[in-house]
Structure formats: C-alpha cells, structure tokens
Design an enzyme around this catalytic site. Structure first.
Site, PDB file in Angstrom:
ATOM      1  N   THR A 150      -4.335  20.015 -21.027  1.00 21.64           N
ATOM      2  CA  THR A 150      -3.657  19.232 -22.075  1.00 21.64           C
ATOM      3  C   THR A 150      -3.271  20.175 -23.211  1.00 21.64           C
ATOM      4  O   THR A 150      -2.251  20.840 -23.147  1.00 21.64           O
ATOM      5  CB  THR A 150      -4.529  18.061 -22.558  1.00 21.64           C
ATOM      6  OG1 THR A 150      -5.834  18.543 -22.906  1.00 21.64           O
ATOM      7  CG2 THR A 150      -4.659  17.004 -21.471  1.00 21.64           C
ATOM      8  N   LYS A 176     -10.853  22.250 -17.655  1.00 19.88           N
ATOM      9  CA  LYS A 176      -9.934  22.092 -18.774  1.00 19.88           C
ATOM     10  C   LYS A 176     -10.741  21.602 -19.958  1.00 19.88           C
ATOM     11  O   LYS A 176     -11.762  20.929 -19.824  1.00 19.88           O
ATOM     12  CB  LYS A 176      -8.783  21.144 -18.441  1.00 19.88           C
ATOM     13  CG  LYS A 176      -9.145  19.690 -18.215  1.00 19.88           C
ATOM     14  CD  LYS A 176      -9.303  18.828 -19.425  1.00 19.88           C
ATOM     15  CE  LYS A 176      -8.106  18.926 -20.344  1.00 19.88           C
ATOM     16  NZ  LYS A 176      -8.303  18.051 -21.559  1.00 19.88           N
ATOM     17  N   THR A 187     -11.823  16.607 -24.360  1.00 24.82           N
ATOM     18  CA  THR A 187     -11.788  15.957 -23.067  1.00 24.82           C
ATOM     19  C   THR A 187     -11.977  17.043 -22.036  1.00 24.82           C
ATOM     20  O   THR A 187     -11.078  17.776 -21.717  1.00 24.82           O
ATOM     21  CB  THR A 187     -10.468  15.229 -22.848  1.00 24.82           C
ATOM     22  OG1 THR A 187      -9.392  16.045 -23.308  1.00 24.82           O
ATOM     23  CG2 THR A 187     -10.404  13.929 -23.636  1.00 24.82           C
ATOM     24  N   GLU A 273      -9.089  24.323 -29.669  1.00 30.19           N
ATOM     25  CA  GLU A 273      -7.792  24.095 -30.322  1.00 30.19           C
ATOM     26  C   GLU A 273      -7.669  24.933 -31.586  1.00 30.19           C
ATOM     27  O   GLU A 273      -8.476  24.810 -32.516  1.00 30.19           O
ATOM     28  CB  GLU A 273      -7.617  22.612 -30.628  1.00 30.19           C
ATOM     29  CG  GLU A 273      -7.384  21.794 -29.373  1.00 30.19           C
ATOM     30  CD  GLU A 273      -7.363  20.304 -29.609  1.00 30.19           C
ATOM     31  OE1 GLU A 273      -6.842  19.592 -28.742  1.00 30.19           O
ATOM     32  OE2 GLU A 273      -7.875  19.848 -30.655  1.00 30.19           O
ATOM     33  N   ASN A 395      -4.298  18.458 -34.251  1.00 34.59           N
ATOM     34  CA  ASN A 395      -4.879  17.121 -34.175  1.00 34.59           C
ATOM     35  C   ASN A 395      -4.262  16.133 -35.159  1.00 34.59           C
ATOM     36  O   ASN A 395      -4.462  14.920 -35.015  1.00 34.59           O
ATOM     37  CB  ASN A 395      -6.389  17.215 -34.356  1.00 34.59           C
ATOM     38  CG  ASN A 395      -7.057  17.714 -33.098  1.00 34.59           C
ATOM     39  OD1 ASN A 395      -7.203  16.972 -32.127  1.00 34.59           O
ATOM     40  ND2 ASN A 395      -7.404  18.996 -33.071  1.00 34.59           N
TER      41      ASN A 395
END
Length: 400
Positions: A150, A176, A187, A273, A395
């Site tokens: 993702t 992932k 996730t 991230e 985000n």
C-alpha cells in the site's frame, strides 16, 4: 548487543511446489493490486492474527479455517481495500472469493485463505475481483510480493536455503507494512512459505513463539490494524521426514524461521511511512523477558524519541523517561544507555560525551540504542523508525 543466528539470503524465489501470480485489476490507479499464492498440495498452515476487536472479514475467516483444519492450499490477496468494517456484505464477499478461487483451482473452498489490506470501511468491487480471478495463472513469478503493498516504498522479501536431514530446503517470506504498525500478534501482512514437512502443532507453536520476538516487537506509529495477519505454509515437498520438536533438525528450522521473520520485521520498521532511519533498541539484563521486551518496544514507540532521532538530537532524557513510564520492574539507579556505541548514561547519571560526534552518528540509516539495566539475566529487542514530517503528510491525505 543482542545477536541472533545469521544466514545467507539467496535470490528470492518460491520453495518447491509453490506458484503465484498477480495482476492490476483497477483497485489501484496503476500498480499491481491483486494476486494469489498456490501450493501443489495442501500445506500445513499456521497463523497469527490481529488482536484489534474490529477484525476484518478476510482475517477472521482465514483465522477460522486455519484454526479448524491447519491446512491451506491457496491464498487470494488484494491491496487498496481492507474489506474491514463492511458488515455482512464483507463476510459474503470473502466467501465468494473463496468459491471463485476454489472453482478455478479445483480445490475445497476451506483450503483458500483470504487477505486484504488498504482503506477501512469500503466494500470490494466484486466484479473486478471475479474478473481478476479469471486472469490469474500458476506461474513462478514473484509479483504477488508487490501486489500486496500500500504505502510501502519497497518490497519486503527474504529467501534462505538450508538443509534438513541432508535434504535441500527453502523458506521464502514476504510482507507488507509501512503505517498502522504496532502489531499484537500495520496494516501488516506477512506470508512465509517453505517446502519442509512439519507437524501442524509444531509449526503453530513456533510461529506464535517467534512472532512475539519479531513482528510483535516492531512499531511505526502505535496503531494496530484490523487486518494484521502472519501465515506460514509448509507443503512438505522437500521430502524430509515430518519435523516435530523432538527431531534433531528442529533447531535448524527454528533458527532459519526466526531469521526470516526478524528480517521481514526489520524491513517493515525501516520502511515506516516517511521514515529515514531504522531504529533498534536492545534492552539487557532485565529481571524477566516480558519486561525486557516491553521496555525495548516502548523506546522505539516513543514519539519524543522518534522525533529526536529524526533531528539527530542525542537527547537521552527522552529515552530514560520512556523507560520510567513503563510498568516494568528494574532498579532505577543502575541503568546504562548507549546511543550507537557512545555511552551517554552510566548508573542512571549523565556522562560526558561529544554531542557533535554522537549527533553525527545519528545521521546514519540504522541507529542502535542499548539499555543495560544491570538487574537480571533477560534481554529484549524491538525495532522502529524515526518520526518525520513526511509521516504526517502521508496520513493527512491517505483516503483522499
């Protein structure tokens, strides 16, 4: 420093009897977003799953069938849409996915695991899923490792060749995860394949034990996903005698599996991230293992610590205050702290150090924090990343 047994990684490919494929079916704008993994024979299966009470439909169904049968022969997976908080429709869609895959592969639907990752609260476009299944083939390509991503910026893949009972074997794992990472089993999805024959109870016990010291010891942002899942499939096609805890080669298999899980966990943490640095915390000489693990994870999970490391600020006060906020038992007068290899605290008191030198060391890609409690014989490890402006940017716009 805490060390685990190291193995040589080989070029990533599938163990004997495993096949896969992936396609772009329109869940994402351009990138691969849908695929499957298939074993020529039903494989012994073990799983560890999210503890989030809003467990996604695919995760819940896969947990149910693995717990009952301890067998899987195929996994169908998609990114972009989590199929979480989708009610009865989400559950029906999972059953439809199982049926579509089972019909095409001519296997029992209860041998089909389902995994989804992406935006919560959106149902799958089943017309695209149905068409996607018709397009999938049994190939040796490894595109599935890309299709599950993702916000990840890179694949997380590990392959290791080794011998069991003198027979050539392989473990290949892929995962992932980049945000919403704070597993309690982000996730986060991880799939491990091996051609080793191993008893189902032995595999499940191993996966549960090793997940506690690998995937459960990473954090990016402190958020546990509704879709976290780790699945291990062992199809036995290497031809070894079935492994149990009593076999002489059990420890070899355990060591290799531990290596693969830890490598995947570290790769998830490093690709958090917006992250620019992988952070490893080593806690030494605690009174018990849970306390050592909890302190290590608290340190890599502290936003203040993460922000300081992003700014290359050797602010050890943020580390020691994080330790003090944990419920762990230790002597608060005997703590030593090293940032990389630089001693900054001894016996819970500051020592003189070259701030510029330590700060420069914090500009590297991997940072190691070592905390010696001098209060027992147990060690713990955890991995995380720095907290950057880019994390907020990603985000703040995720669903739009």
């Amino acid at each position: 420093m805490i060390t685990t047994k190291k193995f040589v990684e080989t070029e990533f490919d599938w163990p004997k009897g495993f096949y896969s494929d992936a396609k772009h079916i329109g869940l994402k704008h351009k990138k691969l977003d849908f695929g499957w993994l298939y074993s020529k024979v039903p494989a012994t299966a073990a799983g560890v799953y999210t503890t989030n009470k809003f467990c996604a439909a695919p995760t819940a169904k896969t947990k149910e069938i693995v717990s009952q049968n301890h067998k899987l022969q195929a996994i169908i997976a998609n990114s972009a849409i989590a199929n979480s908080c989708t009610g009865l429709q989400g559950e029906k869609d999972v059953l439809t996915e199982q049926k579509l895959v089972a019909q095409k592969l001519e296997i029992n639907p209860d041998l089909v695991g389902v995994a989804s990752t992406g935006l919560i609260g959106t149902c799958l476009p089943m017309d695209k899923i149905e068409q996607g299944v018709t397009e999938l083939n049994l190939t040796s390509n490894t595109d599935l490792t890309k299709a599950i991503l993702t916000t990840d910026t890179k694949q997380k893949i590990v392959s290791v060749d080794f011998k069991i009972q003198g027979i050539n074997c392989k473990i290949s794992g892929f995962a992932k995860g980049s945000g919403m990472i704070h597993p309690k089993m982000a996730t986060m999805l991880a799939f491990i394949t091996t051609d080793v024959a191993i008893a189902d109870d032995t595999l499940q016990a191993l996966l549960s034990e090793l997940t506690d010291v690998t995937f459960n010891q990473i954090t990016v942002d402190g958020d546990t996903s509704t879709n976290d899942m780790v699945l291990t499939l062992a199809n036995g096609m290497a031809g070894n005698e079935e492994l149990t805890k009593e076999n002489s080669d059990y420890q070899t298999f355990k060591d290799v599996l531990h290596f693969v899980l830890q490598k995947l966990a570290q790769k998830i943490a490093a690709d958090g991230e917006g992250a620019t640095k992988l952070v490893e915390a080593n806690v030494l000489a605690a009174q018990n293992k849970p306390d050592a693990q909890a302190i290590a994870k608290a340190i890599v999970g502290s936003n203040l610590v993460k922000a300081a490391l992003f700014g290359a600020d050797p602010n050890w006060g943020r580390i020691i205050s994080t330790i003090g906020a944990t419920p762990a038992t230790y002597n608060p007068q005997t703590i030593d702290i090293k940032i990389n290899e630089f001693l900054v605290v001894k016996q819970s008191l500051a020592v003189d150090f070259d701030k510029e030198e330590v700060s420069n060391s914090l500009k590297q890609d991997v940072i190691t924090l070592t905390i010696d409690l001098h209060d027992g014989q147990y060690n713990g490890q955890a991995w995380g990343c720095d907290l950057t402006y880019e994390y907020v940017k990603i985000n703040a716009t995720y669903s739009s």
